[in-house]
Design an enzyme around this catalytic site. Structure first.
Site, PDB file in Angstrom:
ATOM      1  CE  LYS A  22      -2.344   2.488   3.729  1.00 51.70           C
ATOM      2  NZ  LYS A  22      -1.298   3.346   4.028  1.00 51.70           N
ATOM      3  CG  ASN A  23       2.315   2.824   3.515  1.00 54.60           C
ATOM      4  OD1 ASN A  23       1.156   3.181   3.273  1.00 54.60           O
ATOM      5  ND2 ASN A  23       2.742   2.589   4.744  1.00 54.60           N
ATOM      6  CB  CYS A 116      -4.597   6.765   9.894  1.00 54.91           C
ATOM      7  SG  CYS A 116      -5.192   5.295   9.066  1.00 54.91           S
ATOM      8  NE  ARG A 121       0.111  10.499   9.809  1.00 56.38           N
ATOM      9  CZ  ARG A 121      -0.355   9.515   9.045  1.00 56.38           C
ATOM     10  NH1 ARG A 121      -1.621   9.173   9.086  1.00 56.38           N
ATOM     11  NH2 ARG A 121       0.452   8.878   8.221  1.00 56.38           N
ATOM     12  CG  ASP A 305       2.652   1.544   9.420  1.00 65.29           C
ATOM     13  OD1 ASP A 305       2.214   2.501  10.068  1.00 65.29           O
ATOM     14  OD2 ASP A 305       3.180   1.652   8.305  1.00 65.29           O
ATOM     15  NE  ARG A 397      -6.854   5.061   4.077  1.00 64.30           N
ATOM     16  CZ  ARG A 397      -5.872   5.238   4.962  1.00 64.30           C
ATOM     17  NH1 ARG A 397      -6.136   5.261   6.237  1.00 64.30           N
ATOM     18  NH2 ARG A 397      -4.640   5.418   4.572  1.00 64.30           N
TER      19      ARG A 397
HETATM   20  N1  EPU Z   1       7.062  14.287  10.471  1.00 62.89           N
HETATM   21  C1  EPU Z   1       7.294  15.621  10.705  1.00 62.89           C
HETATM   22  N2  EPU Z   1       7.311  16.487   9.649  1.00 62.89           N
HETATM   23  C2  EPU Z   1       7.116  16.066   8.371  1.00 62.89           C
HETATM   24  C3  EPU Z   1       6.884  14.716   8.135  1.00 62.89           C
HETATM   25  C4  EPU Z   1       6.864  13.843   9.205  1.00 62.89           C
HETATM   26  O1  EPU Z   1       7.470  16.037  11.846  1.00 62.89           O
HETATM   27  O2  EPU Z   1       7.146  16.895   7.461  1.00 62.89           O
HETATM   28  C5  EPU Z   1       7.080  13.326  11.596  1.00 62.89           C
HETATM   29  C6  EPU Z   1       5.747  12.625  11.757  1.00 62.89           C
HETATM   30  O3  EPU Z   1       4.842  13.361  12.547  1.00 62.89           O
HETATM   31  C7  EPU Z   1       6.154  11.315  12.390  1.00 62.89           C
HETATM   32  C8  EPU Z   1       7.517  11.039  11.765  1.00 62.89           C
HETATM   33  O4  EPU Z   1       7.971  12.290  11.277  1.00 62.89           O
HETATM   34  O5  EPU Z   1       6.318  11.463  13.761  1.00 62.89           O
HETATM   35  C9  EPU Z   1       7.510  10.032  10.636  1.00 62.89           C
HETATM   36  O6  EPU Z   1       6.566  10.412   9.646  1.00 62.89           O
HETATM   37  P1  EPU Z   1       6.675   9.994   8.130  1.00 62.89           P
HETATM   38  O7  EPU Z   1       6.689  11.226   7.289  1.00 62.89           O
HETATM   39  O8  EPU Z   1       7.777   9.015   7.947  1.00 62.89           O
HETATM   40  O9  EPU Z   1       5.303   9.278   7.907  1.00 62.89           O
HETATM   41  P2  EPU Z   1       4.385   9.340   6.637  1.00 62.89           P
HETATM   42  O10 EPU Z   1       5.232   9.389   5.405  1.00 62.89           O
HETATM   43  O11 EPU Z   1       3.341  10.366   6.795  1.00 62.89           O
HETATM   44  C10 EPU Z   1       4.352   6.771   6.266  1.00 62.89           C
HETATM   45  C11 EPU Z   1       3.300   5.726   6.111  1.00 62.89           C
HETATM   46  C12 EPU Z   1       2.646   5.451   7.454  1.00 62.89           C
HETATM   47  C13 EPU Z   1       3.720   5.036   8.432  1.00 62.89           C
HETATM   48  C14 EPU Z   1       4.818   6.095   8.508  1.00 62.89           C
HETATM   49  C15 EPU Z   1       5.985   5.711   9.386  1.00 62.89           C
HETATM   50  C16 EPU Z   1       2.509   6.185   3.890  1.00 62.89           C
HETATM   51  C17 EPU Z   1       1.425   6.666   3.026  1.00 62.89           C
HETATM   52  N3  EPU Z   1       2.291   6.213   5.188  1.00 62.89           N
HETATM   53  O12 EPU Z   1       3.680   7.948   6.720  1.00 62.89           O
HETATM   54  O13 EPU Z   1       1.762   4.385   7.228  1.00 62.89           O
HETATM   55  O14 EPU Z   1       3.146   4.858   9.693  1.00 62.89           O
HETATM   56  O15 EPU Z   1       5.342   6.349   7.187  1.00 62.89           O
HETATM   57  O16 EPU Z   1       6.607   4.588   8.898  1.00 62.89           O
HETATM   58  O17 EPU Z   1       3.558   5.748   3.418  1.00 62.89           O
HETATM   59  C18 EPU Z   1      -0.096   3.026   7.624  1.00 62.89           C
HETATM   60  O18 EPU Z   1       0.288   2.342   6.671  1.00 62.89           O
HETATM   61  O19 EPU Z   1      -1.003   2.670   8.414  1.00 62.89           O
HETATM   62  C19 EPU Z   1       0.547   4.306   7.856  1.00 62.89           C
HETATM   63  C20 EPU Z   1       0.023   5.237   8.627  1.00 62.89           C
END
Ligand code: EPU
Length: 429
Positions: A22-23, A116, A121, A305, A397
């Protein structure tokens, strides 16, 4: 609207095939925008996020053919249509449209993403990257406006290791002028998958999967065929199911290296695991599960996750387990629901303390987010009696053909329409 019904207590056996990640999917599909001829992605999961992204690409003029698990996108007639509202708000990963549209059109208007609810975030690191590449970024009435006369390569240090920001900056940088260097980049397998697709499209990317990624911009990108990687979180979820209620479960289409931290923890608990090239066999075994602690970390650490599904398994371990989520400190919405099912869990800040073993009891529970949903499904399989899980839209999802896959392993699981009274009750909670 439907709910998921689970009659717990079955011993699950057999083979389950993992779908595409998915991701990765939610980044690969927007990445097709950057090409000027058709791109085919093979092995996509059958999940609602893929359908929503298909609709979004069509809204901006893309021709999208989704057949079985393969999607072909012809991006040649796409235009830089603003997407401030609607479908874009339905998934968090719509933020990848920012990087992809900025990379191709030098402008984009994208509504701030949904997805979610895991606590705050922010996307400040994405924005910092776009700005470093020369874009102006403003937030107007809940939509992000991005515009650049020209994108120029830059050196970008991520203050927080972020999967989303790393991919988004790659998307914006592949067609920028000159060299971009992303420092403190995330190293998740999904990043390598996106870099592989972009490279097949003609991009010049080095170092994906390490914490320094170098991108030399190219003028144009072309179509190609790409096969998506297997979903390590879906695979991990079935491994946890195998550990919880498995009498011998073979997980097929998995890259075991992607799950090393989970495999290590399951072994520490006394679960029997054998891994091959693209399969993992897992068996609960006759002995009680030993208590372990986990702390979520960026890849290759224990995935946030999988924290929620793993917490459910820990209710069956003997002793006290400490679960700390360092990535999303508020990712504990499943805990109250597990308590309704007789779990003995306390939450203190970013930490949950689980005392066991307890026999979970079937109950009516609600999935507040995707992985909370997975945690509750596992709880239902472990519980005595019937569990009803609402909030299925979250589970849909991310888990392709969940009922079919669980039924294939011998679980007693089915979907039922919710009654009018149940829908009203759900709305009021
Ligand atoms: N963060 C910031 N600033 C940013 C971006 C992130 O402070 O600009 C913080 C976030 O708040 C968090 C950490 O950095 O504490 C990591 O966030 P990251 O950006 O890595 O997460 P994401 O890209 O929004 C993806 C996955 C999530 C998964 C996280 C962590 C996707 C679409 N989503 O989210 O997946 O939990 O990486 O591995 O790729 C799920 O699959 O259920 C899911 C939520």
């Amino acid at each position: 609207m439907e709910k998921l019904m689970i009659a717990g207590g079955d011993l699950l056996k057999g083979t389950v095939r993992v779908s595409g990640a998915k991701n990765s999917a939610v980044a690969l599909i927007p990445a097709t925008i950057l090409a000027d001829s058709p791109v085919t992605i093979e092995g996509l999961p059958d999940i609602s996020d893929v359908e929503i992204l298909k609709g979004l690409l069509e809204e901006i003029g893309g021709k999208v053919d989704l057949r079985n698990d393969d999607m072909t996108v012809d991006p040649s007639s796409m235009i830089s249509m603003p997407l401030p509202n609607g479908k874009v708000k339905m998934l968090r990963a719509s933020y990848y449209l920012m990087g992809a549209m900025l990379g191709r059109f030098k402008k984009a208007v994208i509504g701030l993403p949904g997805g979610c609810h895991l606590g705050p975030r922010p996307i400040d690191q994405h924005i910092k990257g776009f700005q470093a590449l020369g874009a102006s970024v403003t937030n107007e009435q809940g939509a992000i406006y991005l515009r650049a006369d020209e994108l120029r390569g830059a050196r970008i240090y991520l203050d927080v290791v972020s999967v989303g920001a790393t991919i988004n900056i790659m998307l914006a940088a592949v067609r920028a002028k000159g060299r971009t260097i992303i420092e403190n980049a995330a190293k998740e397998p999904e990043i390598i998958d996106v870099a592989t697709l972009l490279t097949n499209m003609g991009a010049n990317i080095k170092g994906a999967g390490t914490d320094i990624i170098r991108i030399d911009g190219v003028d144009s990108l072309h179509g190609c065929h790409h096969t998506i990687i297997p979903d390590r979180i879906e695979a991990g979820t079935y491994m946890i199911i195998g550990a919880a209620v498995g009498g011998g479960v073979l997980i097929d289409n998995v890259i075991p290296q992607h799950l090393e931290s989970l495999i290590a923890k399951l072994r520490e608990m006394g679960v029997r695991i054998e891994s091959g090239d693209d399969q993992v066999f897992i068996e609960r075994g006759p002995n009680p599960l030993k208590a372990v602690d986990i702390k979520t970390l960026v890849y290759p650490g224990f995935a946030t996750d999988l924290q929620q599904p793993f917490t459910t398994l820990l209710t069956n371990a003997t002793g006290s387990c400490v679960v700390t989520d360092t990535i999303y400190g508020a990712r504990f919405k499943h805990i109250d629901e597990l308590r309704r099912m007789n779990a003995d869990i306390k939450v203190e800040g970013r930490t949950a303390i689980i005392n066991g073993p307890v026999q979970l009891q079937g109950a009516k529970v609600k999935a507040s987010d995707l992985r909370a949903g997975a945690a509750l499904v596992i709880a239902g399989l472990m519980a005595e009696g019937i569990t009803e899980v609402t909030g299925l839209e979250h589970i849909d999802r991310g888990y392709s053909h969940l009922v079919e896959k669980l039924t294939g392993l011998g679980a007693t699981v089915w979907r039922e329409s919710m009654t009018k009274e149940e829908l009203e009750q759900l709305k009021s909670t």
